[in-house]
Design a protein around this motif. Structure first.
Motif, PDB file in Angstrom:
ATOM      1  N   THR A  74       0.782  -1.207  -0.097  1.00 51.85           N
ATOM      2  CA  THR A  74      -0.074   0.117   0.044  1.00 51.85           C
ATOM      3  C   THR A  74       0.763   1.300  -0.148  1.00 51.85           C
ATOM      4  N   LYS A  75       1.900   1.374   0.793  1.00 51.35           N
ATOM      5  CA  LYS A  75       2.686   2.436   0.901  1.00 51.35           C
ATOM      6  C   LYS A  75       3.410   2.679  -0.236  1.00 51.35           C
ATOM      7  N   LEU A  76       3.904   1.416  -1.200  1.00 47.66           N
ATOM      8  CA  LEU A  76       4.620   1.938  -2.382  1.00 47.66           C
ATOM      9  C   LEU A  76       3.632   1.956  -3.798  1.00 47.66           C
TER      10      LEU A  76
ATOM     11  N   MET B 151      10.922   8.885  -9.207  1.00 51.79           N
ATOM     12  CA  MET B 151      11.559   9.013  -7.764  1.00 51.79           C
ATOM     13  C   MET B 151      10.685   9.888  -6.651  1.00 51.79           C
ATOM     14  N   ASN B 152       9.947  10.795  -7.497  1.00 55.32           N
ATOM     15  CA  ASN B 152       9.189  11.719  -6.471  1.00 55.32           C
ATOM     16  C   ASN B 152       7.834  10.936  -5.810  1.00 55.32           C
TER      17      ASN B 152
ATOM     18  N   LEU C  42      11.255   0.765   0.121  1.00 50.37           N
ATOM     19  CA  LEU C  42      11.568   0.000  -1.252  1.00 50.37           C
ATOM     20  C   LEU C  42      12.898  -0.501  -1.264  1.00 50.37           C
ATOM     21  N   LEU C  43      13.821   0.349  -0.712  1.00 54.94           N
ATOM     22  CA  LEU C  43      15.304  -0.002  -0.648  1.00 54.94           C
ATOM     23  C   LEU C  43      15.462  -1.275   0.264  1.00 54.94           C
ATOM     24  N   GLY C  44      14.686  -1.192   1.419  1.00 54.23           N
ATOM     25  CA  GLY C  44      14.895  -2.267   2.238  1.00 54.23           C
ATOM     26  C   GLY C  44      14.332  -3.573   1.861  1.00 54.23           C
ATOM     27  N   ILE C  45      13.583  -3.726   0.956  1.00 53.75           N
ATOM     28  CA  ILE C  45      13.143  -4.739   0.341  1.00 53.75           C
ATOM     29  C   ILE C  45      14.235  -5.440  -0.572  1.00 53.75           C
ATOM     30  N   PHE C  46      14.894  -4.809  -1.474  1.00 54.46           N
ATOM     31  CA  PHE C  46      15.564  -5.267  -2.425  1.00 54.46           C
ATOM     32  C   PHE C  46      17.271  -4.906  -2.229  1.00 54.46           C
ATOM     33  N   ASN C  47      17.390  -4.576  -0.930  1.00 49.41           N
ATOM     34  CA  ASN C  47      18.760  -4.228  -0.377  1.00 49.41           C
ATOM     35  C   ASN C  47      19.719  -5.714  -0.391  1.00 49.41           C
TER      36      ASN C  47
ATOM     37  N   LYS D  15       9.048   9.204  -0.488  1.00 54.30           N
ATOM     38  CA  LYS D  15       8.336   9.481   1.028  1.00 54.30           C
ATOM     39  C   LYS D  15       8.768   7.927   1.413  1.00 54.30           C
ATOM     40  N   ASN D  16       8.594   6.892   0.877  1.00 57.03           N
ATOM     41  CA  ASN D  16       8.934   5.410   1.263  1.00 57.03           C
ATOM     42  C   ASN D  16      10.066   4.913   0.564  1.00 57.03           C
TER      43      ASN D  16
END
Length: 253
Positions: A132-134, A203-204, A213-218, A208-209
């Motif tokens: 939802t956030k993404l 990117m815009n 996003l990066l936490g999922i694919f880091n 905010k989140n």
């Protein structure tokens, strides 16, 4: 270690007389030619057995790849979850493929890993509040997940494609660059370097989140390469995730 058999000496009184009794046919020693033919037949049988095993493995691998692709139809790589029975089925097939790995020491010959790969299955999921956030429920959809491995530079670039629906349809991508180094015959250590989203409009939308996003694919951590051949690669990371990728023909992703 093989042990030698020791034969007790036979007393002279028990030795048979040198003359051969009548009506007893002496057995002719096996000829040299007979031994050669026997050895040839044995070697041929071994080669046939080896060839049959190799052919059977090849057929099994080909069938497993087809079955995995068929099972994944409509599953969007599992990224938004999937029925537990299908998940179990896929991961059982993955285990069998791993047991048939034709290259058990892939980091010895890194050229087999180089090039562009496309993700077809992963246990990484985007569910509930994260989705939802993404904005992935509404007007943003996921495209291909590509990975380009540059063996010479020890670098991997992951690209997650996005399509945005609206008045002006456009696409963009999250780009994550990481470096890797060999830590064993089948494992690499991965270190996150940089990331960005292009174009700026996308990117815009994610700014905010972006940490979500990066936490999922880091990719930070290690990756065990459990299977690789000319068209398919399987890996397991330190977070317990499974990745199945097919070699891609993309030249400029």
């Amino acid at each position: 270690m093989a042990s030698k058999l020791l034969h007790p000496q036979i007393p002279t009184s028990h030795v048979l007389p040198s003359s051969t009794p009548k009506n007893v046919k002496t057995q002719k020693p096996l000829s040299t030619n007979h031994n050669i033919h026997t050895n040839l037949r044995s070697n041929f049988a071994i080669k046939v057995a080896e060839h049959s095993s190799t052919s059977e493995d090849h057929l099994t691998i080909t069938q497993l790849k087809t079955d995995i692709n068929n099972t994944l139809q409509g599953m969007n790589r599992g990224i938004f979850g999937m029925p537990s029975e299908k998940k179990t089925e896929i991961e059982e097939m993955v285990k069998v493929l791993e047991s048939l790995n034709p290259n058990p020491y892939p980091t010895i010959d890194l050229d087999k890993l180089g090039g562009c790969w496309k993700l077809i299955y992963s246990t990484i999921t985007i569910l509930g509040s994260k989705r939802t956030k993404l904005g992935l429920r509404d007007f943003i959809t996921l495209g291909d997940f590509l990975q380009v491995i540059d063996v010479a530079k020890g670098k991997a670039v992951n690209m997650i494609m996005f399509n945005v629906r609206g008045l002006n349809l456009f696409s963009g991508k999250l780009i994550i660059e990481a470096s890797f180094k060999i830590s064993s015959k089948s494992r690499v250590d991965i270190r996150y370097n940089t990331s960005t989203i292009v174009p700026d409009q996308l990117m815009n939308m994610f700014r905010k989140n972006y940490d979500v996003l990066l936490g999922i694919f880091n990719p930070d951590g290690w990756l065990e390469i459990t299977y690789v051949d000319e068209t398919l690669r399987i890996g397991r990371d330190d977070k317990g995730n499974i990745f199945v990728l097919e070699r891609s023909k993309e030249t400029n992703p």
